[in-house]
Design a protein around this motif. Structure first.
Motif, PDB file in Angstrom:
ATOM      1  N   THR A   1      10.173  52.145  -0.635  1.00 14.47           N
ATOM      2  CA  THR A   1      11.153  51.080  -0.879  1.00 14.47           C
ATOM      3  C   THR A   1      12.108  51.496  -1.994  1.00 14.47           C
ATOM      4  O   THR A   1      11.822  52.411  -2.764  1.00 14.47           O
ATOM      5  N   LEU A   2      13.253  50.824  -2.069  1.00 13.40           N
ATOM      6  CA  LEU A   2      14.241  51.163  -3.101  1.00 13.40           C
ATOM      7  C   LEU A   2      13.912  50.465  -4.409  1.00 13.40           C
ATOM      8  O   LEU A   2      13.544  49.292  -4.402  1.00 13.40           O
ATOM      9  N   ILE A   3      14.065  51.187  -5.520  1.00 15.74           N
ATOM     10  CA  ILE A   3      13.877  50.552  -6.837  1.00 15.74           C
ATOM     11  C   ILE A   3      15.243  50.504  -7.538  1.00 15.74           C
ATOM     12  O   ILE A   3      15.946  49.520  -7.475  1.00 15.74           O
ATOM     13  N   ASN A   4      15.622  51.632  -8.170  1.00 17.13           N
ATOM     14  CA  ASN A   4      16.922  51.667  -8.864  1.00 17.13           C
ATOM     15  C   ASN A   4      17.957  52.322  -7.952  1.00 17.13           C
ATOM     16  O   ASN A   4      18.471  53.399  -8.242  1.00 17.13           O
ATOM     17  N   ALA A   5      18.285  51.636  -6.855  1.00 20.92           N
ATOM     18  CA  ALA A   5      19.109  52.273  -5.822  1.00 20.92           C
ATOM     19  C   ALA A   5      20.501  52.667  -6.323  1.00 20.92           C
ATOM     20  O   ALA A   5      21.077  53.630  -5.849  1.00 20.92           O
ATOM     21  N   SER A   6      21.023  51.946  -7.313  1.00 22.62           N
ATOM     22  CA  SER A   6      22.390  52.268  -7.756  1.00 22.62           C
ATOM     23  C   SER A   6      22.437  53.605  -8.499  1.00 22.62           C
ATOM     24  O   SER A   6      23.503  54.136  -8.742  1.00 22.62           O
TER      25      SER A   6
ATOM     26  N   LEU B   1      13.143  55.579  -5.641  1.00 29.02           N
ATOM     27  CA  LEU B   1      12.248  55.117  -4.586  1.00 29.02           C
ATOM     28  C   LEU B   1      10.841  54.929  -5.131  1.00 29.02           C
ATOM     29  O   LEU B   1      10.461  55.586  -6.100  1.00 29.02           O
ATOM     30  N   GLY B   2      10.094  54.052  -4.478  1.00 31.65           N
ATOM     31  CA  GLY B   2       8.681  53.887  -4.840  1.00 31.65           C
ATOM     32  C   GLY B   2       7.933  53.436  -3.600  1.00 31.65           C
ATOM     33  O   GLY B   2       8.546  53.091  -2.587  1.00 31.65           O
TER      34      GLY B   2
END
Ligand SMILES: Cc1cc2nc3c(=O)[nH]c(=O)nc-3n(C[C@H](O)[C@H](O)[C@H](O)COP(=O)(O)OP(=O)(O)OC[C@H]3O[C@@H](n4cnc5c(N)ncnc54)[C@H](O)[C@@H]3O)c2cc1C
Ligand code: SF4
Length: 440
Positions: free
Chosen positions: A83-88, A75-76
């Motif tokens: 917001t999602l960054i590296n959601a996986s 998250l960031g």
């Protein structure tokens, strides 16, 4: 005049502070935007399983979720909202869910566009195939503690349903020796069930594949035949040693390197077999196979040898070896590049060029080929693996014989979904499915 001057100075000061503040926010947003662009390029931006869904209308930008998350850059904050960054990469701790002061986070599985396959299981962990149960991450809920708990509960349900007058070899076959399978095997022992654990790889499941230095975050949990494990942070080696010790102490049979290929039925009992046709029978089956699937095998002569592996663990410990890497995807390229630092690396790929590589990998492999650090054999196929050599059929039809100490195969994998469907288990695609919300 003096007053105007004072007001002007204060005004300017406020403006200056505001300007610096907004500039800082913009810079931070830009950094997050860059990370998102990179994550998209690398294919890790979209969630693949469990992930935090942020209700943007409620988010107050406290940043508590980011501080609480033990993983990096899931998250960031961008433009004043989480917001999602590296959601996986989210592994579903749910720390963000609990940390958010305004309850703006919900834990979901699958997005609106991308569904996640989940097997049908009832509240007793039994699937639509009577006598076949599922525990652990395969059912949708990840984390070591949850898997341990589910393994235990599934066995208790099996124990109360089993009729021990069956004529199978075992009361139960547990497939998978990750946290769910380990806990299930211990609970089976506790309940006096005759059980065997079949594991395609090594004891520990996904935890066995963690990098050596990874810090494992968990909550205290009850392990059958051991008691309370009072750990919050631990290392891979500490957890694996503990599991190994309890398993050995309780004489649990874990058959490692046994990949279950099919589950059939004969005379009302389950018959579980591997690709060589070795079989075991049992009255019940517990699938604790996680969600990571099984590596695809090449089916070539000598693939069973110890020098053959399907993943690269601890490349820093490998040096001075002749290595063959097989495959042309990102995992193969990344592993070949890491190994080429201190070893002689050949890469065999059956296509005539690399396709759909991450841009960075495409650039790095090209450089490595140009510098002679890696030799790539396009349109080639490994035909035989022997003790100190490998044989490869190349483009012109000839067969090369190369000195070889280690082989790494990255030929994709079989998803657990395919395995489940083969076993008769119904699967549903879940889109935007809420697993944990503050309204529950
Ligand atoms: C990078 C990463 C970091 C993580 N960090 C944490 C953390 O800090 N804390 C935490 O609590 N959780 C963490 N997790 C999640 C945790 O590892 C998993 O939720 C947990 O291991 C799931 O346990 P499981 O027993 O259900 O499945 P797994 O651990 O995946 O075990 C399944 C086992 O089944 C075997 N198997 C599969 N198919 C077959 C077959 N056909 N035949 C025989 N065997 C088979 C596999 O080889 C595997 O050993 C992390 C996960 C990842 C990927
Ligand atoms: S669920 Fe866990 S890994 Fe995912 S964002 Fe929240 S704290 Fe991080």
């Amino acid at each position: 005049m003096e007053e105007i001057l004072i007001y002007s100075v204060v005004g300017l000061l406020c403006f200056g502070i505001m300007y610096i503040y907004l500039r800082k926010l913009k810079n931070e947003s830009d950094v997050v935007t860059e990370k998102i662009v990179k994550a998209k390029e690398e294919g890790i931006h979209e969630p693949v399983s469990l992930y935090p869904y942020i209700n943007e209308d409620n988010c107050i930008k406290s940043g508590a979720c980011i501080t609480a998350c033990p993983e990096h850059d899931i998250l960031g904050i961008r433009n004043g909202r989480a917001t999602l960054i590296n959601a996986s990469r989210c592994i579903g701790h749910g720390a963000c869910f609990h940390a958010c002061p305004v309850e703006a986070i919900t834990l979901k599985i699958g997005t609106e566009k991308r569904g996640v396959d989940l097997p049908h299981v009832n509240q007793n962990f039994e699937t639509n195939v009577q006598g076949m149960f599922i525990a652990g991450e395969l059912g949708g809920m990840g984390l070591i503690k949850n898997s341990v708990e589910q393994g235990k509960q599934a066995i208790d349900n099996i124990n109360s349903a089993i009729d021990k007058s069956h004529n199978a070899q075992y009361d139960i076959i547990i497939i998978g020796a990750g946290p769910a399978g380990i806990s299930a095997s211990l609970q089976a022992k506790k309940n006096g069930l005759n059980a065997i654990v079949l594991e395609q790889d090594s004891l520990g499941g996904t935890v066995y594949n963690f990098p050596r230095a990874k810090i494992i975050m968990t909550s205290p949990m009850d392990l059958p035949c051991y008691g309370k494990i009072k750990l919050f942070q631990t290392s891979k080696s500490e957890l694996l040693s503990l599991w190994k010790e309890v398993i050995e102490k309780n004489n649990i049979v874990v058959r490692e390197h046994f990949k279950v290929d099919s589950i059939g039925k004969k005379d009302e009992q389950f018959v579980v077999s591997n690709s060589s046709g070795e079989t075991f029978s049992a009255n019940k089956v517990l699938l604790a196979i996680g969600r990571r699937g099984s590596p695809r095998k090449l089916g070539v002569e000598g693939e069973w040898m110890e020098k053959v592996a399907y993943k690269l663990l601890e490349p820093e410990l490998i040096s001075g070896k002749n290595i063959l890497v097989i495959g042309g995807g990102d995992s193969a390229i990344e592993s070949a590049l890491l190994l080429a630092e201190d070893n002689k690396v050949n890469l065999s790929y059956r296509s005539d060029k690399f396709n759909r590589l991450k841009p960075k990998n495409a650039e790095n492999i090209l450089q490595a080929i140009e510098k002679g650090k890696i030799i790539v054999l396009f349109e080639s196929n490994v035909t035989n693996i022997i003790l100190d050599k490998v044989e490869i059929r190349v483009k012109d039809g000839n067969t090369l014989s190369l000195d070889n100490d280690l082989v790494y195969i990255f030929a994709g994998g079989e998803l657990p979904t395919q395995f489940l469907e083969k076993s008769g288990i119904k699967i549903s695609k879940r889109f935007n499915y809420t697993l944990l919300s503050h309204k529950n």
